[in-house]
Write a protein that holds these residues in place. Structure first.
Motif, short mmCIF file in Angstrom:
data_model
loop_
_atom_site.label_atom_id
_atom_site.label_comp_id
_atom_site.label_asym_id
_atom_site.label_seq_id
_atom_site.Cartn_x
_atom_site.Cartn_y
_atom_site.Cartn_z
N ASP A 55 0.85 -1.48 0.35
CA ASP A 55 -0.30 0.40 -0.06
C ASP A 55 0.97 1.22 0.08
O ASP A 55 2.11 1.76 0.85
CB ASP A 55 -0.61 -0.11 0.87
CG ASP A 55 -1.58 1.36 0.96
OD1 ASP A 55 -2.67 0.92 0.34
OD2 ASP A 55 -1.80 2.24 2.04
N ALA A 97 0.92 3.58 3.69
CA ALA A 97 0.98 2.75 4.13
C ALA A 97 2.64 2.91 4.57
O ALA A 97 3.16 2.97 5.06
CB ALA A 97 0.75 1.34 4.69
N GLN A 113 3.62 6.86 5.13
CA GLN A 113 3.40 6.74 6.00
C GLN A 113 4.80 6.32 6.97
O GLN A 113 5.28 6.80 7.99
CB GLN A 113 2.52 6.47 6.63
CG GLN A 113 2.15 6.78 8.07
CD GLN A 113 0.68 5.73 8.64
OE1 GLN A 113 0.38 5.14 8.03
NE2 GLN A 113 0.02 7.10 10.00
#
Length: 129
Positions: free
Chosen positions: A79, A82, A85
């Protein structure tokens, strides 16, 4: 039932590793112990994950660092949000990426080195067998 995996390794400095794995990678302290037969230890991970890391320090016994730049923990993160992040969390905690010894990991990921010289790759890809 899927067994849980514990990856255990020694360190010379538990306190130095804590910010890398807790603030940088977002792991939680799952447990710790002091002077258990001369060993201190720290377990880090995510409570629901099927794995966690254990770092131990044997009092009076130097552990040394990573034997090579190819001793890796690789986290596959397909992802995009993700992965971004996770990278931002590492950088925000003060950890800059390092060039990977194997250029394969630089093509779709970033490599970070912990205080003992062991490396963690945040790979922006799905793991496929």
């Amino acid at each position: 039932m899927v067994p849980k995996l514990r990856v255990a390794r020694p360190t010379n400095n538990l306190a130095a590793l804590l910010p890398f794995y807790r603030e940088g990678l977002g792991f939680e302290v799952l447990g710790s112990f002091e002077d258990h037969a001369g060993f201190d230890g720290l377990m880090l991970g995510h409570p629901q994950a099927p794995y966690h890391l254990e770092f131990t320090h044997e009092r009076g016994c130097p552990a040394g660092g990573a034997p090579s730049a190819e001793h890796l923990l690789v986290f596959y993160m397909p992802d995009a949000a993700a992965w971004q992040q996770a990278v931002a969390r590492m950088r925000g905690a003060g950890f800059a990426p390092v060039p990977s010894h194997n250029p394969y990991w630089d093509a779709r990921g970033l490599t970070f080195e912990d205080p003992d010289g062991y490396r963690v790759v945040l790979q922006h890809a799905a793991w496929e067998v």
